[in-house]
Design a protein around this motif. Structure first.
Motif, PDB file in Angstrom:
ATOM      1  N   LEU A   1       0.781  -1.101   0.018  1.00  0.00           N
ATOM      2  CA  LEU A   1      -0.234   0.027  -0.067  1.00  0.00           C
ATOM      3  C   LEU A   1       0.868   1.268  -0.049  1.00  0.00           C
ATOM      4  CD1 LEU A   1      -2.697  -0.813   2.927  1.00  0.00           C
ATOM      5  CD2 LEU A   1      -2.860  -0.987   0.209  1.00  0.00           C
TER       6      LEU A   1
ATOM      7  N   ASP B   1      -8.381   1.086  -3.981  1.00  0.00           N
ATOM      8  CA  ASP B   1      -8.040   1.349  -2.471  1.00  0.00           C
ATOM      9  C   ASP B   1      -7.945   0.226  -1.763  1.00  0.00           C
ATOM     10  OD1 ASP B   1     -10.677   0.339  -2.165  1.00  0.00           O
ATOM     11  OD2 ASP B   1     -11.463   2.412  -2.412  1.00  0.00           O
ATOM     12  N   VAL B   2      -7.709   0.329  -0.298  1.00  0.00           N
ATOM     13  CA  VAL B   2      -7.257  -0.690   0.441  1.00  0.00           C
ATOM     14  C   VAL B   2      -8.815  -1.623   0.669  1.00  0.00           C
ATOM     15  CG1 VAL B   2      -7.508   0.546   2.569  1.00  0.00           C
ATOM     16  CG2 VAL B   2      -6.375  -1.380   2.555  1.00  0.00           C
TER      17      VAL B   2
ATOM     18  N   ILE C   1       2.373  -1.274   4.422  1.00  0.00           N
ATOM     19  CA  ILE C   1       1.805  -0.237   4.611  1.00  0.00           C
ATOM     20  C   ILE C   1       2.750   0.920   4.536  1.00  0.00           C
ATOM     21  CG2 ILE C   1       0.392   1.404   5.965  1.00  0.00           C
ATOM     22  CD1 ILE C   1      -0.876  -1.194   7.206  1.00  0.00           C
TER      23      ILE C   1
ATOM     24  N   ALA D   1      -5.809   1.460   7.523  1.00  0.00           N
ATOM     25  CA  ALA D   1      -5.332   0.413   6.752  1.00  0.00           C
ATOM     26  C   ALA D   1      -4.711  -0.994   7.809  1.00  0.00           C
ATOM     27  CB  ALA D   1      -4.128   0.903   5.811  1.00  0.00           C
TER      28      ALA D   1
ATOM     29  N   LEU E   1      -6.524  -4.523   7.647  1.00  0.00           N
ATOM     30  CA  LEU E   1      -5.937  -5.935   7.299  1.00  0.00           C
ATOM     31  C   LEU E   1      -5.828  -6.803   8.440  1.00  0.00           C
ATOM     32  CD1 LEU E   1      -3.236  -3.947   5.334  1.00  0.00           C
ATOM     33  CD2 LEU E   1      -4.779  -5.645   4.352  1.00  0.00           C
TER      34      LEU E   1
END
Lengths: 379, 379, 379, 379
Positions: free
Chosen positions: C10, C63-64, C85, C95, C99
């Motif tokens: 990311l 996007d995430v 990240i 994020a 995750l």
């Protein structure tokens, strides 16, 4: 402490740097008092310099012969005991010869003489006189150089296999690239400066440092010198391959055109069990290398150092001492020898160092002029 | 960015350090993808290593001849474009010859070949093929080595007068002092390791570093090697006096018995106007010496550096990069050349460096065996 | 070796330096393959960057949230296993939270979050998910930092009495002295950069280095920050006195106005029996100090180092590795943890380091704003 | 040169290191002759030490009062002109007071007095007497410290923003960890050693170095001291946050438990345009940092140095001088002042340095004992 040793000085007047170095070195440690001497061949300068440094005029002499004659007339309890020779190089030999023959101890700047032949004559004179002779290869006075010598003696390196010493300076750049300057400076005039510039002035220091620390003697050398300009008559750069025996080799590298270098004298010695490195510009560090253990950094003043190293340190660890202190250590060693108290062969460089140094200089030239061939160093 | 370049690899399998160095270097900068190769002459090891590093088996080959044949059968858009040769030294030449003749670009470990004659054959082949050939004298990939080269090119030193390079290691101490070990190790067996151990393995790096940074070519050398024991057949220490012209001289010093040294490669170049110093173990410092101004310390990543130096730095000043990054710079340069984008002659060492390096090695031996005489380097 | 670990990324697109650092670090050691990610919030840039680094477009996401959703739809054998990240700081928390909650392993740049509160939420999430979380305090990946930690663990220093760590940079000088620049840069805008500039960006590294190497936990701090100009809203310099217990104290010094400093992170730890010093700009030296023995200099790759130090060195001694290699070591440690193979607590910084780091930052501000008073660090 | 200055010495007999340091420093540069003094309160030791260093007995006195009385009876042309005070700390004040009131010049070891109050009394006495008073903060005598001061004066740094000075030693480890030793050593007995051990003995050196080089005055400090053991009555470690103004800050760090450190005094000063760094253990290097130009390394003896720096160097560049030479420079400066020839305010530390130093020590304790609060330094 016994009474102070009466010291005479030849040369080193005016704003001579070497003069200041020796005077300070003599005063540190409280061993000497300056009794008099000849500071200049010009009488006015001689006498006014004596006054400037606070010496009475009565033992300032017009030349070395007069000094010797007059001092010998004094009672032994007042007479100069040792004389430091700081004159231009070509005057070292006659002064030293006269002094030794007359029974004085001598502390002499290097190069000891201008030829190997003179060196041998001096050596013979000393053998007769049995006085003390100290040659001021100043770098041997640093505590960590002494420690290096002692560690090698103790076997820290095992058998030595390789030695690499350098003395790099850049100062001659200010003269050498200008035709007029290089033609007219006394330093590049063989009649005034002797046979060699670079090897004689600094290469011999590196050579001496090798023999002083390693305890080995160079058997043969092969030298390549550089004169940089066809009209220049003296070497200003030179490298010598050196051999101790068939399988122990080394290198002496010296230069006066190593631009930006100041007094970059350094030595690396490698043996079966370890390596040692020392660099003059950071003189208070001795690096002990090993293939399988962390590098160690020895510093002056710690109990882990040898007696002779500790003898050369005045303050506790962390108080940097320098070149004046190194020279003072040589004076201290000479004082002990004069008083019959010496305890270690490394307290000051001797006549033998001077003889070998002169051979190194002569043989460097011989090797180079004969096409870079091997020649043997003589004792 | 164009597509990734398809890279084949010969050798470097198992726990080969050189293998890891090249693979990582290839991946840094996103220029290459590893397409396949021959990692071992043993098929099981070859294929299992390929799996270990995540390569599919279909382009793992049993030998270089097979690889070349099969790859040539692939469409050009899939075919390997460049092959890295990481095999034992004696296999460099046949593999490189085959690859060049077949139109592949080549990245080759040093020593390029085992003889000067082979080197010349390779050079002729390359002249025909017009492919890219990069020789991994890794040290030339360091940003500050590149900066040194550029500063000399720009005239920062003026005319160069003296060069002094060294490569000192101590590792062979673990083998050389034991009769049994030195008899049985392949490194000291001329049939397996080529004509020279020390000069061939590391002396040549110092030689290359001199020519790479100075832009000068060594004309002649006089070498003295050391074998340390009468029964040992290969040099493990050697010094070469080098001459560029009558008044520009230098020294290449190398040793594998410099106890406690790791990879102590260093170079000093002195010219009319300044001096430069670089040391591999602290690769991110370039010392700029002057007789009359303060020493300057250049570091990577600053705008004051040249383009090619900056091209070799990935992060801002103060983030130390190392030998993997240096090798990656050589791969980056090779990638540019493969893509026809090269911008500077110093992006990677070339065939010409390889040819001169092989001459240096051969001539070192010739000089030594003939009694330390001057011999000329050939192109 | 097991199959490669599928890594998502990311952020870090374009010419992001942190992006390059992480990608290279992931590729070194052959543990990871980059599966996809979100390189930019701008779709064009996102997709074109993916192409540039050779990634297929099908696993590049906008996007995430999309990424997580789509990846969870993939079979486990294809799904990303771990996500790095590298986004702007304020996006780390959402994020990472997403995750972790979705069962992914995470490698996260520092600062971990923007507040201590967020850090605690993340910690709670991780406790539930039991996934691997690695915080990239890169400096902990250097072999000699790891060696420092191990030596302290082994008791080389005895009881620790004093710790002194610094992180000095000068870069903000280019912004801070210009009213317009300091008003408009995002780095000095609390809304964009979080609560702290100097302590948050670099002070926390020094804090982490202390706790990582010493194994001690800071109990309380007293901080004094400097904003340099009345209109400037963020600290650009700060010193924290730190206490471990009543008689064990330390200092964290950090500055972005230390003109001419690059990334001068250094740490000194002193204990009853010895001292240790490490400096990031020469990362391959660890200095071991003693009151009565010579200083020792440890270097990477030697057998005398601990297992975890040696695990972080790829080549033999004398081949300098750098910051990319340090980051690669953290990735290597994370790979082992992901595979369940970790062997040492120091292989990478963890959630706990992140939580404590955020407390350090918050408490530095609290201490300063309350008049430089003692405040306690929370877990 | 005028006649030599007649110097008396109080203390420094036996094997006192400080005694040797001062005697050597006085003799270097040929400015002083030692006229007599009081080397010990024990008459036998006093007289035998005088003999040992070659002084006649007639001007060796039993105590300072006798010395002053007798010397005042001598004609002015024979009388001691200046007296060096090297006694235990608590005797500095009464001796200095007596000497100043009696019209002698004074060279005084630090700490100048035992309290700030005494310092102010001394200052008032000096204002009356108009004699010369030199405080031997030896480090200010190093050529590169003087160069640092001059460069800052000239504006090389622009406005100063941050100062960081340290003085780290480890020697007290040999005493502090043993209950019996720490109870019985005079150094840790406030009755014998004054109010502070670490701040008073070495922290004040760092404080002085900051003010000497920066030309700034510390306005306020916040100190945290460490006593290490509950029964220990004196600080052996201490850090002071210091403020020059609202936005110019600094740190004084000192420790006697920094294991393995010797005399690690170092200073970093950062300003708008550059940074300067100096370290006592390598005193011949001054590092000039810049954000956008290569670091420069200044060395002594070069023409690029300021007059007062050059005045402190006796030999050309590359001849390391050390702490004896630094102290000699202070003596040289004092000699000039005594002769009315001073040319620069930095030739030696003055009464004002002593007054501020005593305030620093007192305020460090006050800050610490009141819970680490800000207190103001007084003049």
């Amino acid at each position: 402490m016994a009474n102070k040793i009466r010291l005479g000085i030849l040369g080193g007047g005016g704003n001579s740097l070497i003069g200041e170095l020796h005077r300070v070195a003599a005063l540190i440690n409280d061993n000497y008092e300056i009794a008099g001497g000849v500071f200049s061949s010009n009488w006015e300068e001689n006498i006014s310099f004596a006054e400037e440094i606070g010496l009475p005029a009565d033992r300032i002499y017009k030349d070395v012969d007069t000094m010797v004659a007059e001092e010998l007339n004094l009672p032994e309890s007042e007479r100069m005991e040792v004389v430091s020779i700081l004159t231009p190089n070509f005057l070292h030999f006659p002064a030293a010869k006269k002094l030794i023959d007359s029974g004085f101890h001598v502390i002499c700047e290097k190069p000891m003489t201008t030829t190997f032949e003179e060196a041998k004559i001096l050596e013979a004179a000393l053998t007769k006189s049995k006085t003390v002779f100290a040659l001021t290869h100043t770098y041997t006075g640093y505590p960590m150089v002494r420690q290096m010598r002692e560690m090698i003696k103790e076997g820290v390196l095992g058998k030595i296999h390789k030695v690499d010493a350098q003395y790099y300076q850049g100062w001659i750049n200010t003269l050498i690239h200008d035709l007029e300057k290089r033609k007219t400076t006394w330093r590049l005039d063989p009649e005034k400066s002797g046979m060699s510039c670079c090897m004689g002035d600094i290469g011999v220091h590196a050579f001496n440092l090798i023999e002083f620390t390693s305890g080995l003697q160079v058997k043969a050398i092969l030298a390549d010198l550089n004169y940089l300009y066809p009209d220049n008559k003296m070497d200003i750069d030179g490298t010598a391959l050196v051999r101790f025996d068939e399988f122990t080799k080394g290198i002496v590298r010296s230069s006066q055109i190593a631009t930006g270098e100041e007094n970059n004298i350094a030595i690396n010695i490698y043996g079966e069990k370890g390596g040692l490195r020392w660099e003059q510009e950071n003189p208070n560090y001795l690096y002990v290398l090993s293939d399988d253990r962390p590098m160690q950094v020895y510093k002056p003043g710690h109990d882990y150092n040898s007696d002779i190293s500790l003898d050369g340190t005045k303050l506790p660890p962390g108080h940097p001492e320098g070149i004046f202190d190194a020279m003072a250590n040589i004076y201290k060693g000479a004082a002990r020898a004069i008083r019959g108290e010496s305890f270690n062969s490394g307290e000051f460089p001797t006549m033998s160092d001077g003889v070998r140094g002169m051979s190194f200089i002569e043989k460097s030239l011989e090797s180079h002029l004969n096409g870079n061939v091997w020649v043997e160093i003589e004792n």
